[in-house]
Scaffold this motif. Structure first.
Motif, short mmCIF file in Angstrom:
data_model
loop_
_atom_site.label_atom_id
_atom_site.label_comp_id
_atom_site.label_asym_id
_atom_site.label_seq_id
_atom_site.Cartn_x
_atom_site.Cartn_y
_atom_site.Cartn_z
N TYR A 35 0.84 5.09 2.65
CA TYR A 35 0.89 3.67 2.08
C TYR A 35 2.05 3.04 2.40
CZ TYR A 35 -3.02 4.99 -1.26
OH TYR A 35 -4.17 5.39 -1.99
N GLN A 37 4.67 -0.30 1.29
CA GLN A 37 4.98 -1.20 0.32
C GLN A 37 6.27 -2.00 0.87
OE1 GLN A 37 6.93 0.35 -3.19
NE2 GLN A 37 6.23 -1.20 -4.56
N GLY A 40 9.01 -5.45 -3.20
CA GLY A 40 8.65 -5.97 -4.38
C GLY A 40 7.17 -6.23 -4.48
N ARG A 41 6.30 -5.57 -3.84
CA ARG A 41 4.85 -5.96 -3.68
C ARG A 41 4.08 -4.48 -3.88
NH1 ARG A 41 3.01 -10.76 0.36
NH2 ARG A 41 4.79 -12.06 -0.12
N GLY A 42 3.01 -4.90 -3.95
CA GLY A 42 1.99 -3.50 -4.10
C GLY A 42 2.01 -2.58 -3.09
N LEU A 43 1.05 -1.59 -3.38
CA LEU A 43 1.10 -0.46 -2.06
C LEU A 43 -0.15 -0.79 -1.15
CD1 LEU A 43 1.62 2.57 -4.61
CD2 LEU A 43 2.87 1.90 -2.61
N HIS A 45 -2.86 0.38 1.56
CA HIS A 45 -3.35 1.81 2.05
C HIS A 45 -3.53 1.67 3.43
CE1 HIS A 45 -6.42 4.70 3.23
NE2 HIS A 45 -5.90 5.43 2.23
N PHE A 88 4.93 5.59 2.11
CA PHE A 88 4.85 6.89 1.32
C PHE A 88 3.72 7.56 1.69
CE2 PHE A 88 7.50 5.39 -1.96
CZ PHE A 88 7.69 4.13 -1.93
N PHE A 102 3.22 11.26 -5.07
CA PHE A 102 3.67 10.43 -4.09
C PHE A 102 5.05 11.17 -3.91
CE2 PHE A 102 1.39 6.61 -3.43
CZ PHE A 102 0.55 6.63 -4.39
N SER A 104 9.14 10.34 -2.23
CA SER A 104 9.87 9.30 -2.54
C SER A 104 10.21 8.27 -1.55
CB SER A 104 11.44 10.01 -2.87
OG SER A 104 11.91 10.66 -1.64
N GLU B 42 9.98 8.86 -8.14
CA GLU B 42 8.85 8.71 -7.44
C GLU B 42 7.58 8.12 -8.26
OE1 GLU B 42 11.25 12.00 -5.82
OE2 GLU B 42 10.36 11.74 -7.78
N ILE B 43 6.64 7.36 -7.51
CA ILE B 43 5.49 7.13 -8.30
C ILE B 43 4.72 8.12 -9.03
CG2 ILE B 43 3.40 5.66 -7.66
CD1 ILE B 43 4.75 4.66 -5.40
N PHE B 91 1.53 0.53 -11.75
CA PHE B 91 0.50 0.21 -10.58
C PHE B 91 -0.90 0.73 -11.31
CE2 PHE B 91 2.81 -1.08 -7.36
CZ PHE B 91 4.28 -0.38 -7.36
N PHE B 107 -4.55 -0.17 -4.24
CA PHE B 107 -3.69 -0.47 -5.49
C PHE B 107 -3.48 -1.97 -5.59
CE2 PHE B 107 -1.36 3.39 -6.80
CZ PHE B 107 -1.80 4.38 -5.93
N GLY B 108 -3.38 -2.15 -6.76
CA GLY B 108 -2.95 -3.69 -7.29
C GLY B 108 -1.14 -3.78 -6.87
N PRO B 109 -1.13 -5.05 -7.22
CA PRO B 109 0.58 -5.62 -7.00
C PRO B 109 1.48 -5.03 -7.79
CG PRO B 109 -0.72 -7.27 -7.81
CD PRO B 109 -1.74 -6.12 -7.43
N ARG B 112 5.62 -5.29 -13.46
CA ARG B 112 7.20 -4.92 -13.76
C ARG B 112 7.48 -5.04 -14.95
NH1 ARG B 112 11.28 -3.53 -10.71
NH2 ARG B 112 10.21 -4.37 -8.59
#
Lengths: 112, 116
Positions: A35, A37, A40-43, A45, A88, A102, A104, B42-43, B91, B107-109, B112
């Motif tokens: 993935y 990123q 400040g945004r989403g992941l 794919h 990631f 995931f 780091s 980590e996520i 997320f 995934f969505g954004p 926060r």
């Protein structure tokens, strides 16, 4: 190292160069996914490689998987400034558990 | 095809308050997942729904977190009462039930969350 650990943690290259990021994991897996990123945004794919596959391509991306070494690499060829992001790897463990683990991440900076 | 959407994008609350996060998966995706990334870590996986059923909630940190997916469409994640260590990015992801793409999670954004 933890499951899905990326190496290096940070990478800075010039535009046009290739970027290689590595990922190691500990348990047997079903799939491995990469993935991206942006800050400040989403992941987003990028690519999924199954445990019975050794290499996969998608555009400028090349992913390899070595299950004997429990490692994967992501190669971005001819990098662009827009490739600047965190990358990631994520694994889902056997048997059939969908939860992703995931690492780091690797922070890639592509200098224009 | 619209992607995974999450609401709100940001939430700032005080310790002890309640917050509810919402996730709308990609239409037709039976699988819905919640993850979070607390600062510097980590996520981490929280839980997985298949339609309206909780398939795997092994990642839920404690009973202050409650996830629901009534009707098998959108999902909510409620934190009550919120603690400082709950701050981070939450997320949501979704995936198909079957077919070649079933293992790909979109995934969505993220939301926060800041707990003061």
């Amino acid at each position: 190292s933890q499951q899905g650990e990326e190496d290096p943690q940070a990478l800075s290259i010039q535009e046009g160069e290739n970027a290689t990021m590595n990922c190691s994991y500990k348990t047997s897996i079903n799939n491995l996914q990469w993935y991206r990123q942006n800050s400040g945004r989403g992941l987003v794919h990028l690519i999924l490689i199954r445990s019975n596959e050794r290499e996969k391509h998608s555009g400028r991306l090349r992913v390899t998987l070595d299950t004997s070494k429990k490692s994967s690499s992501l190669l971005i060829t001819a990098s662009r400034a827009a490739d600047t992001a965190s990358y990631f790897c994520a694994t889902d463990a056997l048997p059939g558990r969908r939860a992703l683990t995931f690492g780091s991440g690797t922070r890639l900076q592509v200098q224009p | 095809e619209a992607g995974v959407t999450q609401f709100p994008s940001h939430s700032v609350i005080e310790k002890g308050q309640t917050v509810t996060l919402r996730c709308d998966p990609i239409s037709g995706h039976d699988n819905l997942y919640w993850y979070r990334r607390v600062m510097g870590k980590e996520i981490k996986f929280l839980l997985h729904f298949v339609k309206e059923s909780k398939q795997d909630e092994s990642g839920m940190p404690n009973n202050r977190f409650l996830a629901e997916r009534t009707g098998g469409t959108y999902s909510t994640l409620k934190v009550q009462p919120a603690e400082l260590e709950d701050s981070g990015v939450y997320f949501c992801a979704s995936s198909r039930a079957r077919g070649r793409e079933k293992d790909t999670q979109y995934f969505g954004p993220g939301t926060r969350l800041t707990v003061l």
